[in-house]
Design a protein around this motif. Structure first.
Motif: not given
Length: 166
Positions: A88-95, A127-128, A132-137, A143-144
């Motif tokens: 959850l913390s990592a996902y919040e960071g992704a946000h 999909h989104a 994001h995962s593909l763009a950010a690495g 989750i991506g």
């Protein structure tokens, strides 16, 4: 890194999506063969509409594989990963990273604090999140990244197994 989209990229992504593109910032990720896989879109479209989905998946094989995850009902399984505090913390960071990326191209009051895919507290659109995962690495959006792993994504070759996208 977002690359400026060439005329060829625009034509390919238009064909991939089956519609005209709006507010293109550039190509945010490419498939292993060099084809565009993710488009980055302005936070305010040319018609004035706010558009929170900065990273948008375009590659047909990836789109098919992502749709299979959703059709199989695996979104709930992805959401369960958010029960883990570290995820959850990592996902919040992704946000936060997603919003920061988008805000480099303009701040839009109507979508302030809004990212995409359900971040930071739920899983809404795989999909989104994959875009994001593909763009950010790898390592930015857990989750991506998990969805890509399920699809058999190979980070080194930037490809899917052939069966995943058929």
């Amino acid at each position: 890194m977002i690359e400026q989209a060439t005329a060829s990229d625009i034509a390919i992504m238009t064909e991939q999506l089956g519609r005209e593109l709006r507010g293109v910032v550039g190509v945010a990720a490419r498939y292993g063969d060099g084809a565009p896989a993710v488009v980055a879109t302005e936070p305010r479209l040319p018609d004035g509409s706010p558009f929170p989905t900065f990273y948008y998946l375009t590659h047909p094989g990836l789109t098919i594989a992502a749709s299979r995850i959703e059709a199989a009902g695996r979104m709930a399984e992805l959401a369960e990963f958010l029960d883990d505090a570290a995820t959850l913390s990592a996902y919040e960071g992704a946000h936060r990273a997603y919003i920061a990326d988008r805000e480099e191209y303009g701040e839009v009051a109507e979508i302030a604090g809004v990212s995409a895919g359900g971040m930071p507290t739920r899983v809404k659109c795989v999909h989104a999140l994959i875009g994001h995962s593909l763009a950010a690495g790898r390592g930015v959006n857990p989750i991506g990244d998990t969805a890509l792993e399920w699809m058999g994504w190979d980070w080194e070759t930037r490809t899917l197994p052939e069966a995943a996208s058929e």
